[in-house]
Motif scaffolding. Structure first.
Motif, PDB file in Angstrom:
ATOM      1  N   ARG A 143      36.289 -23.256 -66.094  1.00  0.00           N
ATOM      2  CA  ARG A 143      35.480 -23.980 -65.120  1.00  0.00           C
ATOM      3  C   ARG A 143      34.216 -24.456 -65.811  1.00  0.00           C
ATOM      4  N   LYS A 144      33.584 -25.453 -65.226  1.00  0.00           N
ATOM      5  CA  LYS A 144      32.302 -25.902 -65.738  1.00  0.00           C
ATOM      6  C   LYS A 144      31.208 -25.119 -65.031  1.00  0.00           C
ATOM      7  N   ASN A 170      25.343 -25.746 -67.966  1.00  0.00           N
ATOM      8  CA  ASN A 170      25.808 -26.993 -68.574  1.00  0.00           C
ATOM      9  C   ASN A 170      26.783 -26.716 -69.726  1.00  0.00           C
ATOM     10  N   ARG A 171      27.784 -25.883 -69.427  1.00  0.00           N
ATOM     11  CA  ARG A 171      28.807 -25.574 -70.415  1.00  0.00           C
ATOM     12  C   ARG A 171      30.064 -25.106 -69.683  1.00  0.00           C
ATOM     13  N   PHE A 172      31.153 -25.014 -70.445  1.00  0.00           N
ATOM     14  CA  PHE A 172      32.420 -24.537 -69.896  1.00  0.00           C
ATOM     15  C   PHE A 172      32.558 -23.050 -70.173  1.00  0.00           C
ATOM     16  N   ASP A 212      32.636 -33.086 -65.059  1.00  0.00           N
ATOM     17  CA  ASP A 212      32.457 -32.417 -63.768  1.00  0.00           C
ATOM     18  C   ASP A 212      33.757 -31.976 -63.120  1.00  0.00           C
ATOM     19  N   THR A 213      34.819 -32.761 -63.261  1.00  0.00           N
ATOM     20  CA  THR A 213      36.100 -32.382 -62.641  1.00  0.00           C
ATOM     21  C   THR A 213      37.225 -32.284 -63.663  1.00  0.00           C
ATOM     22  N   PHE A 263      44.351 -41.181 -74.049  1.00  0.00           N
ATOM     23  CA  PHE A 263      44.115 -41.839 -72.768  1.00  0.00           C
ATOM     24  C   PHE A 263      42.643 -41.674 -72.409  1.00  0.00           C
ATOM     25  N   CYS A 264      42.010 -42.750 -72.014  1.00  0.00           N
ATOM     26  CA  CYS A 264      40.607 -42.719 -71.607  1.00  0.00           C
ATOM     27  C   CYS A 264      40.534 -42.969 -70.114  1.00  0.00           C
ATOM     28  N   VAL A 265      39.775 -42.126 -69.418  1.00  0.00           N
ATOM     29  CA  VAL A 265      39.659 -42.291 -67.968  1.00  0.00           C
ATOM     30  C   VAL A 265      38.205 -42.415 -67.515  1.00  0.00           C
ATOM     31  N   GLY A 266      37.262 -42.411 -68.458  1.00  0.00           N
ATOM     32  CA  GLY A 266      35.855 -42.597 -68.099  1.00  0.00           C
ATOM     33  C   GLY A 266      35.044 -41.343 -68.322  1.00  0.00           C
ATOM     34  N   GLY A 267      34.001 -41.194 -67.532  1.00  0.00           N
ATOM     35  CA  GLY A 267      33.130 -40.040 -67.639  1.00  0.00           C
ATOM     36  C   GLY A 267      31.909 -40.306 -68.494  1.00  0.00           C
ATOM     37  N   THR A 268      31.098 -39.280 -68.656  1.00  0.00           N
ATOM     38  CA  THR A 268      29.836 -39.398 -69.376  1.00  0.00           C
ATOM     39  C   THR A 268      30.015 -39.924 -70.788  1.00  0.00           C
TER      40      THR A 268
END
Length: 161
Positions: A149-150, A155-157, A83-84, A6-11
């Motif tokens: 969390r991010k 800039n990493r998890f 981000d989320t 499933f694709c929902v968008g993002g960078t």
């Protein structure tokens, strides 16, 4: 076994138009990423939405959860903005009998130095090998979807303690 993607968008799906960083979320990048690889398993790609994850709402997360619950596949990869991503992973918690892996990219897939292909590869390996549950795969690490969390500054998890 067919892996449902499933694709929902993002960078991962962003397309930039000019030097001022104007962008839009384009068609799912995973289609052409997988076309370039020698894939030997069945998969199906479905675009649910094309949103920056900062624009995701609870209704969007409910739509994603419904799609995961409704698919016949018990192996699901979701490409998502970073981000989320943890919030969506937590919204999927409690789905029984399915392995769900969220992944994305810190740089758009169209960029030469993007981490998109690496993350997608990791997610596809994880979805085939992990037990039922919700996970996030980013930059070579597999995280429990409830315990991550991010770290925006780094800039990493990172794992939650």
């Amino acid at each position: 076994m067919t892996i449902q993607i499933f694709c929902v968008g993002g960078t991962i799906d962003k397309i930039y138009f000019d030097a001022k960083s104007k962008y839009e979320v384009g068609a799912p990048a995973i289609g052409w990423l997988l076309d370039e690889l020698s894939i030997h398993f069945n998969y199906q790609v479905t675009s649910l939405m094309a949103k920056d994850s900062l624009d995701m709402t609870d209704a969007d997360r409910a739509e994603i959860r419904k799609a995961v619950e409704s698919t016949d596949s018990d192996r699901i990869v979701i490409t998502h903005g970073t981000d989320t991503m943890p919030e969506t992973a937590r919204a999927l918690h409690g789905i029984v009998g399915k392995t769900v892996v969220l992944t994305g990219a810190l740089a758009p897939a169209i960029f030469r130095n993007s981490d998109a292909a690496f993350n997608v590869g990791g997610a596809l390996a994880a979805v085939q090998s992990k037990p039922a549950g919700v996970y996030i795969v980013m930059n070579g690490e597999v995280f429990d979807g409830n315990l991550v969390r991010k770290d925006v500054a780094a800039n990493r998890f990172v794992r939650l303690d």
